[in-house]
Design an enzyme around this catalytic site. Sequence first.
Site, PDB file in Angstrom:
ATOM      1  N   GLY A  21     -19.608  53.665  39.837  1.00  0.00           N
ATOM      2  CA  GLY A  21     -18.863  54.484  38.906  1.00  0.00           C
ATOM      3  C   GLY A  21     -19.019  55.968  39.165  1.00  0.00           C
ATOM      4  N   ARG A  44      -9.680  65.489  42.857  1.00  0.00           N
ATOM      5  CA  ARG A  44     -10.269  65.599  41.523  1.00  0.00           C
ATOM      6  C   ARG A  44     -11.781  65.398  41.552  1.00  0.00           C
ATOM      7  NH1 ARG A  44      -6.131  63.437  36.926  1.00  0.00           N
ATOM      8  NH2 ARG A  44      -4.198  64.139  37.918  1.00  0.00           N
ATOM      9  N   ARG A  88     -17.934  46.278  42.917  1.00  0.00           N
ATOM     10  CA  ARG A  88     -18.426  47.306  42.002  1.00  0.00           C
ATOM     11  C   ARG A  88     -19.955  47.249  41.953  1.00  0.00           C
ATOM     12  NH1 ARG A  88     -19.289  50.237  37.585  1.00  0.00           N
ATOM     13  NH2 ARG A  88     -20.030  49.228  35.671  1.00  0.00           N
ATOM     14  N   GLY A  90     -22.736  48.999  39.736  1.00  0.00           N
ATOM     15  CA  GLY A  90     -22.875  49.869  38.584  1.00  0.00           C
ATOM     16  C   GLY A  90     -24.095  49.576  37.753  1.00  0.00           C
ATOM     17  N   MET A 184     -18.075  48.850  31.271  1.00  0.00           N
ATOM     18  CA  MET A 184     -16.751  49.334  30.883  1.00  0.00           C
ATOM     19  C   MET A 184     -15.653  49.140  31.935  1.00  0.00           C
ATOM     20  SD  MET A 184     -17.806  52.919  28.977  1.00  0.00           S
ATOM     21  CE  MET A 184     -16.195  53.100  28.228  1.00  0.00           C
ATOM     22  N   GLU A 185     -15.883  48.392  32.999  1.00  0.00           N
ATOM     23  CA  GLU A 185     -14.917  48.386  34.101  1.00  0.00           C
ATOM     24  C   GLU A 185     -14.470  47.019  34.621  1.00  0.00           C
ATOM     25  OE1 GLU A 185     -16.884  52.244  33.864  1.00  0.00           O
ATOM     26  OE2 GLU A 185     -17.802  50.307  34.275  1.00  0.00           O
ATOM     27  N   SER A 207     -29.695  49.062  32.893  1.00  0.00           N
ATOM     28  CA  SER A 207     -30.304  50.374  32.681  1.00  0.00           C
ATOM     29  C   SER A 207     -30.943  50.521  31.307  1.00  0.00           C
ATOM     30  CB  SER A 207     -29.258  51.475  32.871  1.00  0.00           C
ATOM     31  OG  SER A 207     -28.195  51.310  31.941  1.00  0.00           O
ATOM     32  N   ASP A 208     -30.523  49.689  30.349  1.00  0.00           N
ATOM     33  CA  ASP A 208     -31.111  49.693  29.019  1.00  0.00           C
ATOM     34  C   ASP A 208     -30.765  48.378  28.351  1.00  0.00           C
ATOM     35  OD1 ASP A 208     -28.370  50.466  28.949  1.00  0.00           O
ATOM     36  OD2 ASP A 208     -28.602  51.213  26.918  1.00  0.00           O
TER      37      ASP A 208
END
Length: 239
Positions: A21, A44, A88, A90, A184-185, A207-208
């Site tokens: 991400g 961007r 992915r 993440g 979220m993905e 991560s948590d």
Amino acid sequence: MPTPHNSAQPGDFAPALLMPGDPLRARRIAETVLADSREVTSVRGNSGFTGTYQGRPLSVMASGMGMPSLTIFATELFRDYGVKRIIRVGTCGGLSAEVEVGDVVVALGAHTDSHMNVARFPEINYAPVASWPLLEAAMREAPALEAEGVKVHVGPIMSNDHFYFTPDGLNERLAQYGTLAVEMETAGLYAVAAEFGAEALTVLTVSDHLLVSGPEMTHEERETRFAGALRLALAAAMS
């Protein structure tokens, strides 16, 4: 030709692509994993890189946060640049009591509260799932990772549109029904891959934990403490 969100030229991306991400994580992977890495796009502030891994072409590019951002990049990569598989890499928040911070979660499928896939299938509740060949390849590497003390879990996850808002009791009910973690993905990624007949897999570092109190990773650790998930993702990408 370049797209509105990608300045690469045809042939700049490898057939297999890792998609964290965070753009900083993408650059870190390019610098530490890829040989002969070169930047092929930078639009961007989101750079993409292509090099080789174990002598074979491999690319990496960040998705940004959330399904809208990811599906823009994934659509253009599959449709316009000939990418065949996206993995992915993440982070996620744990839901299951079996999952601990630092564990790796491989997403078999992804529930979602988003309407992105409702737009594709208004008549049904579409169930986006991982590509089996990629999942199988990743899991062949899992025993070696677990022998080093990193636990690997496979199962469904939740892809949320909201980061800070969750209906009361939702996470508890998801955990009760075997959902391992939330991010979220992935529901968007798996649907885009299916749309273009491509392959996709999500491999996450916890991560948590959202339901069990305890330590959580700092933002620095979220950038750097993903070696286990990366190993599984590379196994899938190179399969």
